[in-house]
Scaffold this motif. Structure first.
Motif, PDB file in Angstrom:
ATOM      1  N   ALA A  41     -12.697   9.092  -5.637  1.00 54.73           N
ATOM      2  CA  ALA A  41     -12.743   8.391  -6.921  1.00 54.73           C
ATOM      3  C   ALA A  41     -11.972   7.080  -6.774  1.00 54.73           C
ATOM      4  CB  ALA A  41     -12.124   9.246  -8.018  1.00 54.73           C
ATOM      5  N   ILE A  42     -12.524   6.029  -7.338  1.00 56.66           N
ATOM      6  CA  ILE A  42     -11.965   4.690  -7.136  1.00 56.66           C
ATOM      7  C   ILE A  42     -11.807   3.982  -8.481  1.00 56.66           C
ATOM      8  CG2 ILE A  42     -12.416   2.407  -6.116  1.00 56.66           C
ATOM      9  CD1 ILE A  42     -14.101   3.885  -3.991  1.00 56.66           C
ATOM     10  N   MET A  43     -10.691   3.298  -8.628  1.00 48.67           N
ATOM     11  CA  MET A  43     -10.522   2.404  -9.780  1.00 48.67           C
ATOM     12  C   MET A  43      -9.929   1.104  -9.269  1.00 48.67           C
ATOM     13  SD  MET A  43     -10.995   2.055 -12.970  1.00 48.67           S
ATOM     14  CE  MET A  43     -10.815   0.442 -13.699  1.00 48.67           C
ATOM     15  N   ARG A  44     -10.524   0.004  -9.682  1.00 48.36           N
ATOM     16  CA  ARG A  44     -10.081  -1.281  -9.143  1.00 48.36           C
ATOM     17  C   ARG A  44     -10.015  -2.331 -10.241  1.00 48.36           C
ATOM     18  NH1 ARG A  44     -14.073  -3.617  -5.052  1.00 48.36           N
ATOM     19  NH2 ARG A  44     -14.010  -5.744  -5.773  1.00 48.36           N
ATOM     20  N   SER A  77       0.869  -1.176   0.000  1.00 52.48           N
ATOM     21  CA  SER A  77       0.000   0.000   0.000  1.00 52.48           C
ATOM     22  C   SER A  77       0.903   1.222   0.000  1.00 52.48           C
ATOM     23  CB  SER A  77      -0.913   0.004   1.235  1.00 52.48           C
ATOM     24  OG  SER A  77      -1.706   1.172   1.247  1.00 52.48           O
ATOM     25  N   PHE A  78       0.680   2.066  -0.977  1.00 53.06           N
ATOM     26  CA  PHE A  78       1.455   3.303  -1.055  1.00 53.06           C
ATOM     27  C   PHE A  78       0.492   4.471  -0.959  1.00 53.06           C
ATOM     28  CE2 PHE A  78       2.977   6.853  -3.710  1.00 53.06           C
ATOM     29  CZ  PHE A  78       4.092   7.205  -2.955  1.00 53.06           C
ATOM     30  N   PHE A 104      -3.845  10.287  -2.150  1.00 50.30           N
ATOM     31  CA  PHE A 104      -3.861   9.225  -3.157  1.00 50.30           C
ATOM     32  C   PHE A 104      -3.326   7.947  -2.541  1.00 50.30           C
ATOM     33  CE2 PHE A 104      -1.676   6.822  -6.525  1.00 50.30           C
ATOM     34  CZ  PHE A 104      -2.760   6.575  -7.354  1.00 50.30           C
ATOM     35  N   ASN A 105      -4.078   6.892  -2.674  1.00 55.49           N
ATOM     36  CA  ASN A 105      -3.697   5.614  -2.077  1.00 55.49           C
ATOM     37  C   ASN A 105      -3.769   4.521  -3.155  1.00 55.49           C
ATOM     38  OD1 ASN A 105      -5.034   3.522   0.624  1.00 55.49           O
ATOM     39  ND2 ASN A 105      -2.990   3.637  -0.217  1.00 55.49           N
ATOM     40  N   LEU A 106      -2.630   3.893  -3.404  1.00 57.51           N
ATOM     41  CA  LEU A 106      -2.571   2.791  -4.361  1.00 57.51           C
ATOM     42  C   LEU A 106      -2.205   1.535  -3.592  1.00 57.51           C
ATOM     43  CD1 LEU A 106      -2.515   1.863  -7.388  1.00 57.51           C
ATOM     44  CD2 LEU A 106      -0.040   2.264  -7.299  1.00 57.51           C
ATOM     45  N   GLN A 140      -5.960  -1.501  -6.469  1.00 54.93           N
ATOM     46  CA  GLN A 140      -6.982  -0.455  -6.352  1.00 54.93           C
ATOM     47  C   GLN A 140      -6.314   0.889  -6.109  1.00 54.93           C
ATOM     48  OE1 GLN A 140     -10.390  -1.424  -4.001  1.00 54.93           O
ATOM     49  NE2 GLN A 140     -10.963   0.686  -3.588  1.00 54.93           N
ATOM     50  N   ALA A 141      -6.909   1.908  -6.699  1.00 60.84           N
ATOM     51  CA  ALA A 141      -6.461   3.284  -6.455  1.00 60.84           C
ATOM     52  C   ALA A 141      -7.630   4.085  -5.912  1.00 60.84           C
ATOM     53  CB  ALA A 141      -5.949   3.909  -7.749  1.00 60.84           C
TER      54      ALA A 141
END
Lengths: 536, 191
Positions: free
Chosen positions: A444-447, A375-376, A381-383, A433-434
């Motif tokens: 906003a989410i992208m997975r 997890s970064f 912003f979390n990826l 996931q971001a």
């Protein structure tokens, strides 16, 4: 067969539409008279302070008593400690019942091809009608959590209604956590805590309390071996365990989620057959509750992670939250972790001994799930992502002549007299996931989810509906899920998710070259879901 | 001896005269607990002072909830909590150009800000959105915080004509002209 297909269609749609449970804790808001956003970014996703609050046993990490606006009720004066053992050790209970509730409701739109699966049932069958658009109810759950003093924390949540219309829910988690018990052995602070009861495993990223509308596919992946007789690969593996399952047992843990090391080791019941506690009972050995395990073996789960907070200033780096130029914020960090689950899947069959007498044969197939995660986080912003490898040993049944018994085993008693080792049933997968917090009220989410399972693919070609995901067109099932969530207030959320689901099929042909079954005409049954979610 | 007696008599007479000229403004503000002050004369500069006062953050609260200071005062924002805090204000008396973010500082430390202009400063913390406090920066030394029932007295107001303003959390500012001749009354009902 007709009933199974109908059930499959219902389950398929329910699984697609109804999201996993999640909780924020309004009880703490009341007790401390503070906003949900003190602990949550986009409830129930925790910020760094929320992680520290949870680590501390649902308390402020320091000087908790100075923050509580509703004084706790003393169960004995503190001075009673001097009288021990001639008195009960004094404790406290929260000054108000720490109870919260959650309710959600949905609107969903499903692809036009949602009726394609109807062709699987015989002509004339009346299949469940899946509407193009639908308003549906979700869950109504009650949850309570807090601290009894002496660093004993508690948590109970129960879905009173799941999937609407007075449906029966069930207990989620229910446990006591003895925080920092290592102090009794003069161990370093927070190096050892103990949790007992029913709990979600210490997964790298929670599913029980996820902010996503749909669950992570890899967490829901059971391992059902291939039984399609058209192919050489044969597995006598029927392990319904998934990482998302709540576990009953005991867990040792230490460290912090908001910086530095964190570990957990859990010893939990095994239940790989999926039998429920209510149904797992014997008329000869009464138990009012039933039994939660289906074997004597206890499974083992271990997790180790390390989080590198990346602030250059040492004071800020070691604080619960980073010191930003305009206010405290989550750290910029890199968290690396790994996990391992070990169990022994048990299957019991009616078989024979070498004399032909009926006996119960037990196949104990060791299995494990292992993986890593990262997890970064940079500001808002979390990826993050996770990889998992699943492996189940495979004990094929053989008859008295040593020949394999056709799967699935049938007949009572079956001709099985024993088992031989064969190639394991495996799968891999994970997700990435971001999350980007555009505003404090908008995420906003992208997975991307992916599960690669050869057995699922082979079973799908035989229309085996007992596999975790039926009729997958490819061995790897990819799902893409963009979404956006809005906090209307800190406790009310509107969320949207578009699930671009894995390709499936309903048409099978025989490959003219190999002569083996092959799927054609793939399609995706996608779903758009809007939810309104509130806690109070 | 006679000279000293005459001198003392003169001083006492002067003081008595001054007391007679310094009147007061009394009244009541509805609803309760408010701040009332005398505005500076039109065209006159606010009366500045050079002093420091503390606004504390303790128990997830701004303490005091309302702080009244005179222009020129430096407010030292103290973090007495064992959690991180922030102080910012999105505007001063509705003027968003005067917004300011003071940032973050550790437990036990403080950060000062000098308020040069009068106005109502709405204090917020960007990690604990429920936290709220106010600094009312007034332009003259003639101000008062009302009692819980709204009663107030501003003492030592020389005779003359003034504009008196009242403020209550969540209500609109209200001003009225007052003529002080000994004592004067100014009641407010804030909307």
């Amino acid at each position: 067969m007709k009933i199974r297909i109908t059930a499959f269609l219902v389950v398929l749609l329910l699984a697609a539409f109804f999201p996993a449970g999640a909780h924020a804790i309004p009880a703490f808001s009341r007790m401390y008279q503070t906003s949900c956003t003190t602990c949550h970014l986009d409830f129930p996703k925790l910020n760094d302070f929320g992680k520290a609050f949870k680590d501390a046993g649902f308390k402020f990490p320091s000087d908790d008593e100075t923050f509580i606006k509703v004084p706790p009720v003393m169960l004995g004066a503190a001075a009673q400690k001097e009288q021990f053992p001639r008195t009960v050790w004094p404790g406290v209970i929260p000054g108000m019942p720490p109870i919260g509730f959650r309710m959600n409701t949905f609107f969903q739109t499903t692809s036009r091809n949602r009726g394609n699966f109807d062709t699987l049932t015989p002509p004339g069958t009346v299949n469940p009608f899946i509407p193009r658009t639908d308003f549906s109810t979700g869950l109504f759950s009650i949850f309570t959590a807090g601290n009894f003093g002496s660093d004993i924390a508690f948590w109970v949540d129960d879905d009173i209604s799941v999937a609407g219309e007075n449906a029966a829910g069930g207990l989620g988690d229910g446990y006591l956590k003895f925080v920092n018990v290592g102090r009794l052995m003069k161990m370093p602070k927070d190096s050892l805590s103990l949790r007992v009861g029913r709990f979600e495993l210490d997964l790298p990223f929670t599913q029980a309390r996820t902010h996503n509308l749909s669950s992570y596919d890899i967490y829901d992946q059971a391992n059902i071996g291939a039984t399609n007789p058209a192919f050489a690969a044969q597995h006598n593996v029927n392990n319904v365990f998934t990482m998302a399952d709540a576990a009953n047992g005991i867990e040792f843990s230490g460290g912090h989620q908001y910086g530095g090391y964190h570990y957990s080791i859990a010893v939990v019941n095994q239940n790989t057959s999926g039998v429920s506690q209510a149904d797992n009972e014997s008329p000869f050995v009464p138990s009012s509750a039933g039994f939660a395990a289906d074997s004597n073996f206890k499974d083992l789960y271990a997790r180790l992670s390390y989080r590198f907070n990346l602030e250059s200033d040492a004071t800020s780096r070691n604080s619960v939250q980073a010191a930003g130029s305009t206010g405290p914020r989550d750290h910029t960090y890199l968290n690396l972790g790994s996990y391992y689950f070990y169990g022994r899947s048990v299957q019991r069959f009616s078989g024979q001994n070498l004399l032909g007498d009926p006996v119960v044969l037990t196949a104990r197939e060791p299995f494990y799930r292992v993986g890593g995660d990262f997890s970064f986080n940079y500001r808002t912003f979390n990826l993050y992502g996770l990889f998992m490898f699943g492996h189940d040993n495979n004990l094929l049944p053989v008859d008295s002549a040593g020949f394999p018994v056709p799967l699935p085993i049938s007949g009572v008693p079956s001709p099985t007299v024993g088992f031989i080792h064969s190639g394991p049933a495996t799968f891999t997968g994970g997700f990435m996931q971001a999350d980007y917090l555009v505003y404090p009220w908008m995420m906003a989410i992208m997975r991307w989810d992916a599960v690669n399972s050869g057995p699922d693919r082979l079973n799908g070609l035989a229309a085996n509906l007992d596999t975790p995901f039926v009729l997958p067109f490819h061995q790897t099932r990819n799902r893409f899920t963009p979404g956006v969530q809005f906090l209307i207030h800190a406790n009310i959320k509107a969320a949207f998710e578009y699930q671009i689901r894995p390709q499936q099929y309903v048409t099978i042909i025989n490959n003219p070259i190999t002569g083996l079954p092959a799927a054609t005409q793939p399609f995706r049954t996608n779903t758009a879901v809007v939810s309104l979610d509130f806690v109070y | 001896m006679k000279l000293r007696y005459l001198l003392s008599l003169s001083i006492v007479t002067l003081m008595a005269t001054q007391l007679c000229l310094a009147g007061s403004i009394k009244g009541k503000v509805t609803p309760g607990k408010s701040v009332v002050w005398v505005e500076a004369a039109p065209g006159a500069k606010p009366v500045a002072v050079d002093k420091h006062v503390i606004m504390d953050q303790k128990g997830l609260l701004f303490q005091p909830h309302v702080l009244v200071v005179q222009t020129g005062t430096t407010v030292d924002f103290l973090n007495s909590d064992k959690v991180a805090h922030n102080v910012f204000w999105p505007s001063i008396s509705g003027d968003k150009k005067k917004s300011h973010n003071l940032g973050t500082w550790p437990t036990g430390q403080k950060k000062g800000f000098k308020f040069e202009e009068p106005g109502v400063v709405s204090l917020l913390c960007n990690v604990h959105p429920e936290m709220s406090g106010y600094i009312v920066v007034v332009p003259t030394p003639m101000f008062a915080e009302t009692a819980a029932d709204g009663e107030y007295t501003i003492a030592n107001v020389p005779d003359g004509q003034y504009t008196v303003t009242a403020w209550h959390e969540g209500k609109k500012l209200q001003s009225q002209k007052v003529t002080v001749s000994g004592t004067a009354t100014a009641n407010f009902t804030l909307q």
